[in-house]
Design a protein around this motif. Structure first.
Motif, PDB file in Angstrom:
ATOM      1  N   GLY A 194      12.943   2.228   0.642  1.00 23.15           N
ATOM      2  CA  GLY A 194      12.780   2.055  -0.790  1.00 23.15           C
ATOM      3  C   GLY A 194      11.484   2.734  -1.181  1.00 23.15           C
ATOM      4  O   GLY A 194      10.628   3.002  -0.330  1.00 23.15           O
ATOM      5  N   PHE A 195      11.324   3.024  -2.484  1.00 23.98           N
ATOM      6  CA  PHE A 195      10.158   3.798  -2.899  1.00 23.98           C
ATOM      7  C   PHE A 195       9.499   3.194  -4.123  1.00 23.98           C
ATOM      8  O   PHE A 195      10.170   2.789  -5.086  1.00 23.98           O
ATOM      9  N   VAL A 196       8.144   3.156  -4.067  1.00 20.42           N
ATOM     10  CA  VAL A 196       7.305   2.758  -5.195  1.00 20.42           C
ATOM     11  C   VAL A 196       6.326   3.903  -5.451  1.00 20.42           C
ATOM     12  O   VAL A 196       5.623   4.342  -4.536  1.00 20.42           O
ATOM     13  N   GLY A 197       6.285   4.399  -6.687  1.00 15.64           N
ATOM     14  CA  GLY A 197       5.427   5.534  -6.980  1.00 15.64           C
ATOM     15  C   GLY A 197       4.577   5.323  -8.209  1.00 15.64           C
ATOM     16  O   GLY A 197       4.528   4.228  -8.784  1.00 15.64           O
ATOM     17  N   THR A 198       3.910   6.390  -8.606  1.00 14.46           N
ATOM     18  CA  THR A 198       3.031   6.380  -9.768  1.00 14.46           C
ATOM     19  C   THR A 198       3.725   7.069 -10.935  1.00 14.46           C
ATOM     20  O   THR A 198       4.218   8.190 -10.799  1.00 14.46           O
ATOM     21  N   TYR A 199       3.760   6.416 -12.054  1.00 15.99           N
ATOM     22  CA  TYR A 199       4.431   6.951 -13.244  1.00 15.99           C
ATOM     23  C   TYR A 199       3.876   8.317 -13.611  1.00 15.99           C
ATOM     24  O   TYR A 199       2.657   8.517 -13.626  1.00 15.99           O
ATOM     25  N   SER A 200       4.751   9.247 -13.883  1.00 14.29           N
ATOM     26  CA  SER A 200       4.484  10.617 -14.328  1.00 14.29           C
ATOM     27  C   SER A 200       4.061  11.559 -13.199  1.00 14.29           C
ATOM     28  O   SER A 200       3.877  12.756 -13.439  1.00 14.29           O
ATOM     29  N   SER A 201       3.911  11.088 -11.967  1.00 10.65           N
ATOM     30  CA  SER A 201       3.533  11.964 -10.859  1.00 10.65           C
ATOM     31  C   SER A 201       4.749  12.730 -10.364  1.00 10.65           C
ATOM     32  O   SER A 201       5.767  12.138  -9.986  1.00 10.65           O
ATOM     33  N   THR A 202       4.640  14.056 -10.325  1.00  4.18           N
ATOM     34  CA  THR A 202       5.741  14.876  -9.828  1.00  4.18           C
ATOM     35  C   THR A 202       6.024  14.577  -8.363  1.00  4.18           C
ATOM     36  O   THR A 202       7.176  14.541  -7.934  1.00  4.18           O
ATOM     37  N   MET A 203       4.976  14.353  -7.571  1.00  2.00           N
ATOM     38  CA  MET A 203       5.171  14.035  -6.157  1.00  2.00           C
ATOM     39  C   MET A 203       5.919  12.715  -6.004  1.00  2.00           C
ATOM     40  O   MET A 203       6.777  12.580  -5.131  1.00  2.00           O
ATOM     41  N   SER A 204       5.617  11.726  -6.849  1.00  2.00           N
ATOM     42  CA  SER A 204       6.345  10.462  -6.804  1.00  2.00           C
ATOM     43  C   SER A 204       7.818  10.669  -7.145  1.00  2.00           C
ATOM     44  O   SER A 204       8.716  10.110  -6.487  1.00  2.00           O
ATOM     45  N   GLN A 207      -0.732  -4.211  -8.961  1.00  2.00           N
ATOM     46  CA  GLN A 207       0.533  -3.790  -9.560  1.00  2.00           C
ATOM     47  C   GLN A 207       1.452  -3.136  -8.529  1.00  2.00           C
ATOM     48  O   GLN A 207       2.678  -3.327  -8.559  1.00  2.00           O
ATOM     49  N   TYR A 208       0.856  -2.391  -7.609  1.00  2.00           N
ATOM     50  CA  TYR A 208       1.667  -1.793  -6.548  1.00  2.00           C
ATOM     51  C   TYR A 208       2.211  -2.868  -5.610  1.00  2.00           C
ATOM     52  O   TYR A 208       3.354  -2.774  -5.146  1.00  2.00           O
ATOM     53  N   ALA A 209       1.397  -3.874  -5.328  1.00  2.00           N
ATOM     54  CA  ALA A 209       1.856  -4.959  -4.460  1.00  2.00           C
ATOM     55  C   ALA A 209       3.030  -5.702  -5.095  1.00  2.00           C
ATOM     56  O   ALA A 209       4.006  -6.063  -4.411  1.00  2.00           O
ATOM     57  N   TYR A 210       2.960  -5.928  -6.398  1.00  2.00           N
ATOM     58  CA  TYR A 210       4.068  -6.582  -7.113  1.00  2.00           C
ATOM     59  C   TYR A 210       5.315  -5.703  -7.049  1.00  2.00           C
ATOM     60  O   TYR A 210       6.432  -6.200  -6.818  1.00  2.00           O
ATOM     61  N   ILE A 245       0.450   6.471  -4.388  1.00  2.00           N
ATOM     62  CA  ILE A 245      -0.531   6.132  -5.415  1.00  2.00           C
ATOM     63  C   ILE A 245      -1.339   7.390  -5.710  1.00  2.00           C
ATOM     64  O   ILE A 245      -2.156   7.815  -4.892  1.00  2.00           O
ATOM     65  N   ARG A 246      -1.087   7.977  -6.849  1.00  2.00           N
ATOM     66  CA  ARG A 246      -1.823   9.193  -7.207  1.00  2.00           C
ATOM     67  C   ARG A 246      -2.973   8.853  -8.136  1.00  2.00           C
ATOM     68  O   ARG A 246      -2.779   8.370  -9.246  1.00  2.00           O
ATOM     69  N   HIS A 247      -4.169   9.133  -7.641  1.00  5.65           N
ATOM     70  CA  HIS A 247      -5.412   8.829  -8.337  1.00  5.65           C
ATOM     71  C   HIS A 247      -5.410   9.363  -9.774  1.00  5.65           C
ATOM     72  O   HIS A 247      -5.639   8.617 -10.726  1.00  5.65           O
ATOM     73  N   GLY A 248      -5.116  10.653  -9.932  1.00  5.05           N
ATOM     74  CA  GLY A 248      -5.226  11.262 -11.259  1.00  5.05           C
ATOM     75  C   GLY A 248      -4.264  10.672 -12.261  1.00  5.05           C
ATOM     76  O   GLY A 248      -4.641  10.328 -13.383  1.00  5.05           O
ATOM     77  N   GLU A 267      -6.611   8.759  -3.322  1.00  9.11           N
ATOM     78  CA  GLU A 267      -7.765   7.940  -3.675  1.00  9.11           C
ATOM     79  C   GLU A 267      -8.776   7.943  -2.521  1.00  9.11           C
ATOM     80  O   GLU A 267      -8.398   7.878  -1.347  1.00  9.11           O
ATOM     81  N   THR A 268     -10.060   8.028  -2.852  1.00  7.16           N
ATOM     82  CA  THR A 268     -11.112   8.054  -1.830  1.00  7.16           C
ATOM     83  C   THR A 268     -12.048   6.855  -1.905  1.00  7.16           C
ATOM     84  O   THR A 268     -12.940   6.720  -1.071  1.00  7.16           O
ATOM     85  N   ASP A 269     -11.870   5.979  -2.913  1.00  2.81           N
ATOM     86  CA  ASP A 269     -12.740   4.824  -3.067  1.00  2.81           C
ATOM     87  C   ASP A 269     -12.596   3.896  -1.856  1.00  2.81           C
ATOM     88  O   ASP A 269     -11.498   3.425  -1.534  1.00  2.81           O
ATOM     89  N   ALA A 270     -13.723   3.617  -1.166  1.00  8.40           N
ATOM     90  CA  ALA A 270     -13.677   2.858   0.087  1.00  8.40           C
ATOM     91  C   ALA A 270     -13.151   1.435  -0.112  1.00  8.40           C
ATOM     92  O   ALA A 270     -12.373   0.931   0.709  1.00  8.40           O
ATOM     93  N   LEU A 271     -13.529   0.776  -1.206  1.00  7.84           N
ATOM     94  CA  LEU A 271     -13.068  -0.590  -1.441  1.00  7.84           C
ATOM     95  C   LEU A 271     -11.564  -0.623  -1.707  1.00  7.84           C
ATOM     96  O   LEU A 271     -10.859  -1.530  -1.243  1.00  7.84           O
TER      97      LEU A 271
END
Length: 471
Positions: free
Chosen positions: A430-440, A353-356, A326-329, A382-386
């Motif tokens: 298996g892999f779930v990533g963030t759209y457009s992230s090069t690392m994903s 959405q990631y859980a789905y 999950i890439r924040h940016g 991501e750094t958001d505590a919640l």
């Protein structure tokens, strides 16, 4: 999306024919047909059947003074390129560089990977950060063994081989003993992208690549670039004569140099090509990236952290899991509102959405293998505590938290929190990533090609949520 490069009518036929020849060479490389020439002499082989050094046949043994070009062999041609951006962007660039060197019959001189505190995540690290040699991240002997045997690559030189200044696993550019070296390069960017080269004590001057290689920041055609860089190229000399006197220094034939190759690709935009969207396997990933396996010690450290996370001893079988990145940016960038983070819409702070997507991946793995994979490892900046509480407490997904990151950094160094994340992501079934992230994208290809994972799932703002997961 294809990115055509307009040509003048006079050159259309010639360049088209030349590009076709090079493209056929690329396809040859992509399917991995072997070379009968790639047999190393016995005296260069180590006890495991590989070689003593990837640079053994392409680099003289001793530096004459502080001028590293004096160590280059008279009968070889070399290739240097700058690499910038995040760690994965640099990895893509270096894979492109090695690929282009392979196609143009040159020896790649691979720069170290540079980083900075904000890029590596977690608590602030020491600044300036030491650069990371390519071989500290990847299994260079294994990569070169493959490229030499299959395609006859003569050697791979690391920057640390030239300047010979290291500190542990890292390259200490701040205390390097080599002199600054003047070098004449081609620029694919306007203005030239020169900072990464200067961090390696290169003082570059630039000449623009001939058209149609340089649409403004839109990409670089690997077949066309290769046709220019080959030492026996019949078309580059007329261009050099044409620009002579208009540039500070003409690019060298001995040491070809390009400012940056991140946007280099064969058929479509680089991230799409790496994601396998060309319709067939082509480009740097199948030829080079697929064979860039982790440094064995780094891989072993990743296995250690894997056992820590899932509470498994070294005598037990490791736990299988699904990898999530999950890439924040990139995720927030796809949100419908451009507002400060504190005001972002709830969708962008939700893991639904990631859980789905994870549930969909579990179904895909079950269909493919008959196995149920329950555990999930997630890497995120991501750094958001919640949000992190939602991932680790509500969903019970595993991640390298701040406390574990500090332990990893203390035991193995500043680079390791981000490196361990990448290694763990590659271990998923298996892999779930963030759209457009090069690392994903890079992590997805490793899971698919190394582990036989199902087609990866990329999440964006339009991805589904809910409990109705297809079986």
């Amino acid at each position: 999306m294809s990115r055509p490069f307009p040509r003048s009518p006079q050159s259309t036929f010639f360049f088209g024919t030349l590009a076709l020849v090079v493209l056929l060479s690329l396809l040859f490389l992509a399917v991995g047909k072997g070379s009968t020439d790639g047999v190393l002499p016995t005296f260069l082989r180590s006890s495991n059947g590989r070689f003593s050094s990837p640079s053994a046949m392409v680099l003289k043994g001793e530096m004459e003074g502080l001028n590293w070009p004096s160590r280059l062999m008279e009968d070889q041609f070399y290739f240097i390129a700058g690499a910038g951006g995040g760690v994965t962007n640099q990895v893509v660039t270096l894979a492109n560089m090695i690929y282009i060197a392979l196609l143009s019959s040159r020896v790649p001189i691979v720069p170290s990977i540079y980083g900075y505190a904000g890029q590596l995540g977690g608590p602030l690290v020491t600044s300036p950060l030491l650069d990371l040699p390519f071989s500290s991240m990847f299994d260079l002997p294994r990569l070169f063994d493959h490229l030499h045997r299959e395609h006859g690559l003569a050697g791979i030189i690391e920057w640390k081989d030239l300047v010979n200044v290291t500190k542990g696993d890292a390259y200490d550019k701040w205390n390097a003993t080599s002199d600054w070296v003047d070098i004449s390069c081609w620029n694919a960017f306007v203005p030239p992208f020169q900072d990464p080269m200067r961090t390696h004590r290169l003082n570059p001057t630039f000449s623009p690549l001939p058209p149609p290689t340089t649409p403004p920041r839109g990409g670089i055609s690997i077949p066309t670039l290769t046709s220019y860089l080959h030492p026996d190229s019949p078309i580059i000399q007329p261009y050099l004569q044409a620009i002579n006197g208009t540039v500070a220094s003409l690019p060298s034939t001995k040491i070809a140099c390009v400012d940056n190759l991140y946007y280099a690709s064969v058929s479509i935009f680089v991230s799409n090509e790496w994601a396998g969207e060309a319709g067939f396997e082509v480009g740097a990933w199948p030829a080079v990236g697929r064979h860039m396996h982790w440094n064995p010690e780094l891989r072993a450290r990743g296995e250690t952290v894997r056992r820590w996370l899932f509470g498994v001893s070294e005598w037990e079988e490791p736990v299988d899991f699904i990898s999530v990145h999950i890439r924040h940016g990139d995720f927030l960038g796809s949100c419908p509102l451009s507002t400060p983070d504190s005001d972002i819409v709830p969708l962008c702070r939700s893991s639904d959405q990631y859980a789905y997507a994870v549930a969909s991946m579990q179904s895909a793995i079950l269909r493919q293998t008959g196995k149920t994979i329950k555990e999930v490892f997630v890497a995120t900046d991501e750094t958001d505590a919640l949000f992190l509480h939602e991932l680790t407490v509500v969903r019970r997904w595993k991640l390298v938290d701040e406390q574990l990151s500090l332990r990893i950094r203390r035991d193995w160094g500043d680079w390791h929190p981000t490196l361990i994340d990448k290694v763990l992501l590659s271990m998923g079934k298996g892999f779930v990533g963030t759209y457009s992230s090069t690392m994903s994208i890079a992590s997805a290809r490793r899971v698919e090609d190394w582990n036989g994972g199902p087609p990866s799932i990329y999440v964006n703002r339009n991805s589904p949520v809910g409990d109705d997961v297809p079986l």
